[in-house]
Design an enzyme around this catalytic site. Structure first.
Site: not given
Length: 411
Positions: A159, A185, A196, A283, A406, A411
């Protein structure tokens, strides 16, 4: 969903992953959420394949989690279907219907009962996952499955990941060499509390389901359950381990025992390898952080203290800014709720002890600490000074990139 334009500076290359006898896998573009990339993965296993699994402890799990928990009771598997882009969480009856339709479609293709099909989904929560997107794509995907599809499978389940994650190991069971491959992932919403985001492992070893489950349940403790990116436990966390039996090793007792010592070693190594890749791909991450806590009253207390440090936004942002602010580490120890004595506490970074016995170390020179913090991997050591409890956890720094990703995830 926010796009990822650059690969994490902490990324590691995907290793060469050869075939696992009895496993065929591949990917397809089902258009579930993403355009111009694969988002559907399937694995097929021979009849008799045993399976073990661990799942999220989040009390709002997705429909695939409920399905897998029930399917796991049978201990057998012949297919796995995973989609990215939509988590199929908080979708009510529609989510259950999608799970049932997906399992039936995969079972028809694999020629097995639906209860031997395992499912996982990852992505946005609260949006209905159209079953037809998956079921229409499955026949062609199943037809194209191949033995060397590991990289394609790893990429299809991503993702916000910036690189595909995989690991491979070998072990010996009764004089026979067996192979273990795994893909994972995970990038955000990582504080597993069992596993995870998603991880799928296959081996050609012949191992009873009970022994397989015991090893996996124990193995996630010092690996997937020792990493955190943002303290948030996903609704979709899944780790599944499949054993095809194609290697032809001698029969293994239901309880496993000494015969599986080398396999357990290899599995634990693979689990930790994949877990650290998840932490490396946090991230917006720029630094991998290892936190070693010693001297706590017991192991559980040490673990709680380590996670208090790892999950502290102030500690993580200080490291992002390469600021040797050890006071934030002391703060995190104190807020953990665990036994600690300010006047017995010691804090170090990068091998340099900064504070001990409640005060700054005499003659402390910050220069080597600053130099260490400029690197990609940062090590924090804390000695509580109260007992023999010890624990190690891993995390990453907290940067503007985390907010960028995040803040616009949908969007």
């Amino acid at each position: 969903m926010a796009s990822i334009t650059s690969v994490s500076p902490l990324a590691v290359p995907l290793p060469a992953m050869g075939p696992i006898a009895g496993v065929r896998l591949g990917s397809a573009a089902a258009g579930i959420r993403y355009q111009g990339r694969t988002d559907l993965m399937m694995m097929a296993f021979p009849r008799g394949t045993t399976v073990a699994g661990v799942f999220t402890q989040n009390t709002c799990p997705g429909a695939p989690i409920d399905w897998c928990r029930a399917a796991l009771e049978g201990g057998k598997a012949q297919a796995l279907v995973v989609n990215a882009g939509n988590a199929n969480v908080f979708t009510g009856k529609a989510g259950v219907a999608t799970v049932k339709a997906t399992a039936k479609a995969a079972a028809d293709l694999a020629g097995c009962p639906a209860k031997q099909v395992f499912l996982a989904s990852t992505g946005v929560i609260g949006e209905v996952l159209p079953a037809e997107r998956i079921t229409v794509a499955l026949p062609a995907l199943h037809e194209a499955l191949m033995e060397d599809g590991w990289e394609a499978a790893a990429r299809a389940i991503m993702t916000t990941d910036t690189f595909p994650k995989g690991a491979t190991r070998t072990a010996v069971i009764g004089g026979v060499t067996v192979t273990i491959n795994g893909i994972a992932k995970g990038s955000g919403m990582i504080a597993p509390d069992m596993a995870t985001m998603l991880c799928f492992i296959a081996t050609d070893a012949a191992i009873p389901a009970a022994a397989l489950q015991s090893m996996l349940s124990k193995g996630v403790g010092p690996s997937f359950n020792a990493v955190t990116v943002d303290s948030d436990t996903s609704t979709s966390d899944t780790v599944l381990l499949f054993a095809t039996g194609a290697a032809g090793n001698p029969n293994v007792p239901e309880t496993g025992g000494a015969m599986l010592r080398d396999f357990r070693r290899a599995l634990d190594e693979l689990l930790l390898d994949l877990a650290l890749q998840v932490a490396r791909d946090g991230e917006g991450a720029q630094k991998l952080i290892r936190i070693d806590v010693t001297g706590a009253v017991n192991k559980r207390s040490a673990r709680a203290i380590a996670f208090a440090i790892a999950n502290s936004p102030l500690v993580k942002t200080a490291i992002a800014g390469e600021d040797a602010n050890w006071g934030r580490i002391v703060m995190a120890v104190g807020k953990s709720g665990q036994p600690a004595d300010r006047d017995k506490l010691a804090v170090g970074v990068g091998g340099t002890w900064m504070a001990r016995n409640g005060t700054v170390v005499a003659g402390y020179d910050e220069a080597p600490v600053v130099a260490h913090m400029k690197g990609r991997e940062v090590e924090i050591a804390v000695d509580i000074g109260l007992g023999d409890g010890a624990a190690t956890v891993w995390t990453c720094d907290l940067t503007h990139g985390y907010i960028d990703i995040n803040g616009s995830y949908r969007s």
